[in-house]
Design a protein around this motif. Sequence first.
Motif, PDB file in Angstrom:
ATOM      1  N   LEU A  62     -33.703  58.146  33.492  1.00 39.18           N
ATOM      2  CA  LEU A  62     -32.269  56.882  33.369  1.00 39.18           C
ATOM      3  C   LEU A  62     -31.890  57.890  34.703  1.00 39.18           C
ATOM      4  O   LEU A  62     -30.956  56.726  35.353  1.00 39.18           O
ATOM      5  N   LEU A  63     -32.269  59.054  35.041  1.00 40.11           N
ATOM      6  CA  LEU A  63     -31.595  59.447  35.785  1.00 40.11           C
ATOM      7  C   LEU A  63     -32.588  58.693  37.565  1.00 40.11           C
ATOM      8  O   LEU A  63     -31.289  59.073  37.647  1.00 40.11           O
ATOM      9  N   GLY A  64     -33.549  58.867  37.180  1.00 42.54           N
ATOM     10  CA  GLY A  64     -34.039  58.038  38.133  1.00 42.54           C
ATOM     11  C   GLY A  64     -33.316  57.571  38.792  1.00 42.54           C
ATOM     12  O   GLY A  64     -33.074  56.234  39.804  1.00 42.54           O
ATOM     13  N   LEU A  65     -33.609  56.195  37.918  1.00 41.10           N
ATOM     14  CA  LEU A  65     -32.734  54.668  37.644  1.00 41.10           C
ATOM     15  C   LEU A  65     -31.559  54.842  38.398  1.00 41.10           C
ATOM     16  O   LEU A  65     -30.950  53.846  39.224  1.00 41.10           O
ATOM     17  N   ALA A  66     -30.463  55.493  37.649  1.00 43.83           N
ATOM     18  CA  ALA A  66     -29.464  55.291  38.337  1.00 43.83           C
ATOM     19  C   ALA A  66     -28.905  56.285  39.579  1.00 43.83           C
ATOM     20  O   ALA A  66     -27.681  55.292  40.504  1.00 43.83           O
ATOM     21  N   LEU A  67     -29.748  57.027  40.097  1.00 41.48           N
ATOM     22  CA  LEU A  67     -29.860  57.640  41.674  1.00 41.48           C
ATOM     23  C   LEU A  67     -30.299  56.541  42.688  1.00 41.48           C
ATOM     24  O   LEU A  67     -29.606  56.231  43.362  1.00 41.48           O
ATOM     25  N   GLY A  68     -31.523  55.801  41.794  1.00 38.71           N
ATOM     26  CA  GLY A  68     -32.229  55.010  42.514  1.00 38.71           C
ATOM     27  C   GLY A  68     -30.485  53.437  43.196  1.00 38.71           C
ATOM     28  O   GLY A  68     -30.637  53.294  44.557  1.00 38.71           O
ATOM     29  N   VAL A  69     -29.841  53.366  42.167  1.00 43.46           N
ATOM     30  CA  VAL A  69     -28.938  52.367  42.391  1.00 43.46           C
ATOM     31  C   VAL A  69     -27.814  52.936  42.930  1.00 43.46           C
ATOM     32  O   VAL A  69     -27.120  52.383  43.639  1.00 43.46           O
ATOM     33  N   ALA A  70     -27.945  54.252  42.612  1.00 41.19           N
ATOM     34  CA  ALA A  70     -26.808  54.902  43.984  1.00 41.19           C
ATOM     35  C   ALA A  70     -27.256  54.847  45.644  1.00 41.19           C
ATOM     36  O   ALA A  70     -26.686  54.952  46.041  1.00 41.19           O
ATOM     37  N   ASP A  71     -28.235  55.396  45.311  1.00 44.35           N
ATOM     38  CA  ASP A  71     -28.792  55.694  47.155  1.00 44.35           C
ATOM     39  C   ASP A  71     -28.082  54.096  47.633  1.00 44.35           C
ATOM     40  O   ASP A  71     -28.143  53.596  49.113  1.00 44.35           O
ATOM     41  N   LEU A  72     -28.789  52.964  47.112  1.00 45.14           N
ATOM     42  CA  LEU A  72     -28.157  51.714  47.666  1.00 45.14           C
ATOM     43  C   LEU A  72     -27.275  51.526  47.544  1.00 45.14           C
ATOM     44  O   LEU A  72     -26.647  50.721  48.409  1.00 45.14           O
ATOM     45  N   ALA A  73     -26.062  51.871  46.508  1.00 47.29           N
ATOM     46  CA  ALA A  73     -25.052  51.758  46.916  1.00 47.29           C
ATOM     47  C   ALA A  73     -23.740  52.794  47.782  1.00 47.29           C
ATOM     48  O   ALA A  73     -23.612  52.201  48.888  1.00 47.29           O
ATOM     49  N   VAL A  74     -24.912  54.046  48.429  1.00 48.34           N
ATOM     50  CA  VAL A  74     -24.572  54.482  49.468  1.00 48.34           C
ATOM     51  C   VAL A  74     -24.680  53.946  51.021  1.00 48.34           C
ATOM     52  O   VAL A  74     -24.213  53.886  52.124  1.00 48.34           O
ATOM     53  N   LEU A  75     -26.194  53.273  50.699  1.00 51.83           N
ATOM     54  CA  LEU A  75     -26.036  52.582  51.921  1.00 51.83           C
ATOM     55  C   LEU A  75     -25.301  51.339  52.018  1.00 51.83           C
ATOM     56  O   LEU A  75     -25.020  51.548  53.340  1.00 51.83           O
ATOM     57  N   VAL A  76     -25.321  50.849  51.165  1.00 45.08           N
ATOM     58  CA  VAL A  76     -24.066  49.163  51.457  1.00 45.08           C
ATOM     59  C   VAL A  76     -23.150  50.345  51.787  1.00 45.08           C
ATOM     60  O   VAL A  76     -22.339  49.789  52.668  1.00 45.08           O
ATOM     61  N   LEU A  77     -22.900  51.623  50.891  1.00 39.37           N
ATOM     62  CA  LEU A  77     -21.088  51.560  51.866  1.00 39.37           C
ATOM     63  C   LEU A  77     -21.414  51.895  53.412  1.00 39.37           C
ATOM     64  O   LEU A  77     -20.294  52.062  53.979  1.00 39.37           O
ATOM     65  N   ALA A  78     -22.261  53.185  53.690  1.00 41.19           N
ATOM     66  CA  ALA A  78     -22.508  53.510  54.765  1.00 41.19           C
ATOM     67  C   ALA A  78     -22.237  52.237  56.059  1.00 41.19           C
ATOM     68  O   ALA A  78     -22.088  53.074  56.742  1.00 41.19           O
ATOM     69  N   MET A  79     -23.099  51.242  55.233  1.00 41.75           N
ATOM     70  CA  MET A  79     -23.104  50.027  56.615  1.00 41.75           C
ATOM     71  C   MET A  79     -21.815  49.555  56.526  1.00 41.75           C
ATOM     72  O   MET A  79     -21.485  48.931  57.293  1.00 41.75           O
ATOM     73  N   ASP A  80     -20.941  49.458  55.240  1.00 45.51           N
ATOM     74  CA  ASP A  80     -19.703  48.749  55.490  1.00 45.51           C
ATOM     75  C   ASP A  80     -18.858  49.630  56.372  1.00 45.51           C
ATOM     76  O   ASP A  80     -17.622  49.063  57.142  1.00 45.51           O
TER      77      ASP A  80
END
Length: 89
Positions: A62-80
């Motif tokens: 579950l932590l791996g799942l949450a971190l994977g989603v956080a990875d994509l959220a960080v990418l979207v935030l940084a791109m924005d």
Amino acid sequence: MQLTAPATGTRPRTRDADGMAVASFVLGLLGLLVLNVFLGPVAIALAGVALWRGTGRRARALLGLALGVADLAVLVLAMDMTHTVSWSL
């Protein structure tokens, strides 16, 4: 009742699932820093398969799942924030 040894060359599914749970956690954590566009989805996929196979390390998956989603959220935030398709430290 007859007890037999397991066939050689077979591995228990839970051991594989436990390894996937740990791998998803490590890749998700690493993905926060580098290659999050690749490591995030891989962490999500590994966590999903580990949970589906019934891992004994459910919290780690579950932590791996949450971190994977956080990875994509960080990418979207940084791109924005940078108005680019990629980002770097």
